[in-house]
Write a protein that holds these residues in place. Structure first.
Motif, PDB file in Angstrom:
ATOM      1  N   MET A   7     -11.756  -4.006  -6.896  1.00 56.13           N
ATOM      2  CA  MET A   7     -10.963  -2.854  -6.454  1.00 56.13           C
ATOM      3  C   MET A   7     -11.637  -2.203  -5.257  1.00 56.13           C
ATOM      4  N   LEU A   8     -10.858  -1.860  -4.230  1.00 55.82           N
ATOM      5  CA  LEU A   8     -11.385  -1.289  -3.014  1.00 55.82           C
ATOM      6  C   LEU A   8     -11.859   0.131  -3.257  1.00 55.82           C
ATOM      7  N   THR A   9     -13.089   0.432  -2.845  1.00 54.69           N
ATOM      8  CA  THR A   9     -13.605   1.790  -2.942  1.00 54.69           C
ATOM      9  C   THR A   9     -13.237   2.541  -1.674  1.00 54.69           C
ATOM     10  N   GLN A  10     -12.570   3.695  -1.843  1.00 56.39           N
ATOM     11  CA  GLN A  10     -12.080   4.439  -0.696  1.00 56.39           C
ATOM     12  C   GLN A  10     -12.722   5.821  -0.666  1.00 56.39           C
ATOM     13  N   PRO A  21      -8.919  -0.334   9.680  1.00 54.21           N
ATOM     14  CA  PRO A  21      -8.426  -1.148   8.567  1.00 54.21           C
ATOM     15  C   PRO A  21      -9.454  -1.230   7.454  1.00 54.21           C
ATOM     16  N   LEU A  22      -8.954  -1.117   6.224  1.00 57.25           N
ATOM     17  CA  LEU A  22      -9.803  -1.220   5.036  1.00 57.25           C
ATOM     18  C   LEU A  22      -9.506  -2.472   4.226  1.00 57.25           C
ATOM     19  N   GLY A  23      -8.370  -3.097   4.487  1.00 54.04           N
ATOM     20  CA  GLY A  23      -8.011  -4.307   3.763  1.00 54.04           C
ATOM     21  C   GLY A  23      -6.637  -4.782   4.193  1.00 54.04           C
ATOM     22  N   ASP A  24      -6.373  -6.083   3.998  1.00 51.82           N
ATOM     23  CA  ASP A  24      -5.068  -6.617   4.362  1.00 51.82           C
ATOM     24  C   ASP A  24      -4.778  -7.867   3.540  1.00 51.82           C
ATOM     25  N   SER A  25      -3.547  -8.319   3.655  1.00 48.05           N
ATOM     26  CA  SER A  25      -3.100  -9.557   3.025  1.00 48.05           C
ATOM     27  C   SER A  25      -1.955 -10.079   3.865  1.00 48.05           C
ATOM     28  N   GLN A  58       0.955  -9.544   3.181  1.00 49.87           N
ATOM     29  CA  GLN A  58       2.065  -8.615   2.993  1.00 49.87           C
ATOM     30  C   GLN A  58       1.727  -7.157   3.287  1.00 49.87           C
ATOM     31  N   HIS A  59       0.483  -6.863   3.664  1.00 46.20           N
ATOM     32  CA  HIS A  59       0.159  -5.465   3.955  1.00 46.20           C
ATOM     33  C   HIS A  59      -1.078  -5.351   4.832  1.00 46.20           C
ATOM     34  N   ILE A  60      -1.173  -4.207   5.512  1.00 49.56           N
ATOM     35  CA  ILE A  60      -2.398  -3.766   6.167  1.00 49.56           C
ATOM     36  C   ILE A  60      -2.648  -2.333   5.718  1.00 49.56           C
ATOM     37  N   HIS A  61      -3.846  -2.066   5.254  1.00 52.17           N
ATOM     38  CA  HIS A  61      -4.190  -0.749   4.715  1.00 52.17           C
ATOM     39  C   HIS A  61      -5.396  -0.198   5.453  1.00 52.17           C
ATOM     40  N   GLY A  62      -5.370   1.106   5.742  1.00 55.33           N
ATOM     41  CA  GLY A  62      -6.509   1.705   6.403  1.00 55.33           C
ATOM     42  C   GLY A  62      -6.399   3.210   6.492  1.00 55.33           C
ATOM     43  N   THR A  63      -7.294   3.799   7.265  1.00 50.53           N
ATOM     44  CA  THR A  63      -7.283   5.241   7.481  1.00 50.53           C
ATOM     45  C   THR A  63      -6.831   5.547   8.896  1.00 50.53           C
ATOM     46  N   ARG A 105       6.001 -11.181  -4.235  1.00 49.10           N
ATOM     47  CA  ARG A 105       5.851  -9.731  -4.108  1.00 49.10           C
ATOM     48  C   ARG A 105       4.959  -9.158  -5.207  1.00 49.10           C
ATOM     49  N   ARG A 106       4.815  -9.858  -6.302  1.00 42.62           N
ATOM     50  CA  ARG A 106       3.951  -9.346  -7.374  1.00 42.62           C
ATOM     51  C   ARG A 106       2.521  -9.151  -6.898  1.00 42.62           C
ATOM     52  N   THR A 107       2.077 -10.013  -5.997  1.00 46.46           N
ATOM     53  CA  THR A 107       0.738  -9.840  -5.432  1.00 46.46           C
ATOM     54  C   THR A 107       0.654  -8.541  -4.640  1.00 46.46           C
ATOM     55  N   LEU A 108       1.704  -8.232  -3.886  1.00 46.80           N
ATOM     56  CA  LEU A 108       1.735  -6.973  -3.135  1.00 46.80           C
ATOM     57  C   LEU A 108       1.692  -5.789  -4.079  1.00 46.80           C
ATOM     58  N   TRP A 109       2.491  -5.823  -5.137  1.00 51.55           N
ATOM     59  CA  TRP A 109       2.488  -4.697  -6.097  1.00 51.55           C
ATOM     60  C   TRP A 109       1.095  -4.522  -6.691  1.00 51.55           C
ATOM     61  N   ASP A 110       0.440  -5.613  -7.018  1.00 54.43           N
ATOM     62  CA  ASP A 110      -0.928  -5.529  -7.555  1.00 54.43           C
ATOM     63  C   ASP A 110      -1.873  -4.901  -6.529  1.00 54.43           C
ATOM     64  N   ASN A 111      -1.710  -5.300  -5.266  1.00 55.14           N
ATOM     65  CA  ASN A 111      -2.555  -4.730  -4.220  1.00 55.14           C
ATOM     66  C   ASN A 111      -2.328  -3.230  -4.070  1.00 55.14           C
ATOM     67  N   LEU A 112      -1.072  -2.804  -4.060  1.00 58.77           N
ATOM     68  CA  LEU A 112      -0.783  -1.378  -3.932  1.00 58.77           C
ATOM     69  C   LEU A 112      -1.337  -0.604  -5.125  1.00 58.77           C
ATOM     70  N   ASN A 113      -1.199  -1.170  -6.305  1.00 59.17           N
ATOM     71  CA  ASN A 113      -1.743  -0.506  -7.496  1.00 59.17           C
ATOM     72  C   ASN A 113      -3.251  -0.282  -7.359  1.00 59.17           C
ATOM     73  N   SER A 114      -3.953  -1.247  -6.788  1.00 58.37           N
ATOM     74  CA  SER A 114      -5.408  -1.135  -6.647  1.00 58.37           C
ATOM     75  C   SER A 114      -5.813  -0.200  -5.511  1.00 58.37           C
ATOM     76  N   LEU A 115      -4.882   0.057  -4.566  1.00 59.42           N
ATOM     77  CA  LEU A 115      -5.204   0.897  -3.415  1.00 59.42           C
ATOM     78  C   LEU A 115      -5.004   2.379  -3.672  1.00 59.42           C
TER      79      LEU A 115
END
Length: 257
Positions: free
Chosen positions: A1-4, A95-99, A101-106, A130-140
């Motif tokens: 899980m990503l530490t933010q 950027p803090l993480g990507d896949s 299906q997404h790019i996440h950052g501050t 898309r289930r992988t994306l949902w899992d990623n969002l849940n962890s973010l």
């Protein structure tokens, strides 16, 4: 899980930002994207489904938004499904993480040195992926920090978000809504065409869906209670550009009811 890290909030007013599934970046579409940035006074844009080669990133960014910076998810997909570009004179995106299906950052507002989380999404056409994306969002899900998620989710939430064609898979819709509930997200108030994608076919075969949307958490709404979304006409794409407006509490302008 990503530490933010914990983040401070943006001051008001804040820049405007946008997401657009532009379906390719031919010369004409690059010009339209450039005009959108100028006309809307954008400082951040998430361009989806660019279909551009990695070598085209820098010249295309310089043509669309000169002197801007950008990050992509080419490390996961060949043709850059997601580009996040920003004006470095006002904003920095880390950027803090990507896949695929997404790019996440501050997003850092340089003048005030304050930040929020931003996740740009371009979901798969297939529910099982898309289930992988949902899992990623849940962890973010960030604790006690403003979070904005914007993009093309490729699935509707409710049956009234579709017109024409076969009904979407109910299990796919449930999985999307379960993710939204788990992340404690809400949709921003929206004006403009409610259904953001069209197959642009003739009336007898016309299909419309709400595939593009903006999701936020309570911390975001506490900071920007008047923020709202404008769905623009799709124009040259089959998806609507979606523009986020953020207003200070003292503004006389009001979002839609």
């Amino acid at each position: 899980m990503l530490t933010q890290p914990p983040l401070k909030s943006f001051p008001s007013p804040m820049i405007k930002l946008a997401s657009w599934n532009i379906r390719g970046l031919c010369s004409t579409k690059r010009g339209v994207a450039r005009d959108l940035i100028a006309s809307e006074n954008l400082e951040i844009i998430c361009l989806l489904e660019t279909k551009a080669k990695k070598d085209d990133l820098l010249p295309f960014i310089q043509e669309i938004c000169p002197d801007w910076n950008a990050v992509t998810n080419y490390s996961h997909v060949i043709k850059g499904r997601i580009w996040v570009a920003w004006n470095p004179h006002y904003i920095n995106f880390t950027p803090l993480g990507d896949s695929d299906q997404h790019i996440h950052g501050t997003v850092l507002h340089l003048q005030s040195q304050t930040s929020c989380f931003l996740t740009a999404v371009y979901a798969s056409n297939f529910g099982i992926h898309r289930r992988t994306l949902w899992d990623n969002l849940n962890s973010l899900k960030p604790p006690n920090s403003p979070w904005l998620i914007i993009g093309d989710f490729n699935i509707i939430r409710y049956i009234n978000e579709t017109l024409g064609g076969a009904s979407p898979n109910r299990e796919d819709m449930k999985e999307f809504n379960d993710c939204i509930d788990h992340c404690s997200l809400l949709e921003l108030k929206t004006i403009g065409p409610p259904l953001t994608w069209s197959n642009k076919s003739k009336k007898d075969n016309l299909k419309l869906r709400k595939l593009d949307r903006v999701l936020v958490n309570d911390e975001w709404l506490s900071l920007f209670p008047q923020s709202f979304v404008v769905n623009k006409n799709p124009g040259i794409s089959d998806h609507s550009p979606i523009i986020i407006h953020l207003l200070p509490e003292s503004s006389r302008d009001h979002p839609p009811l």
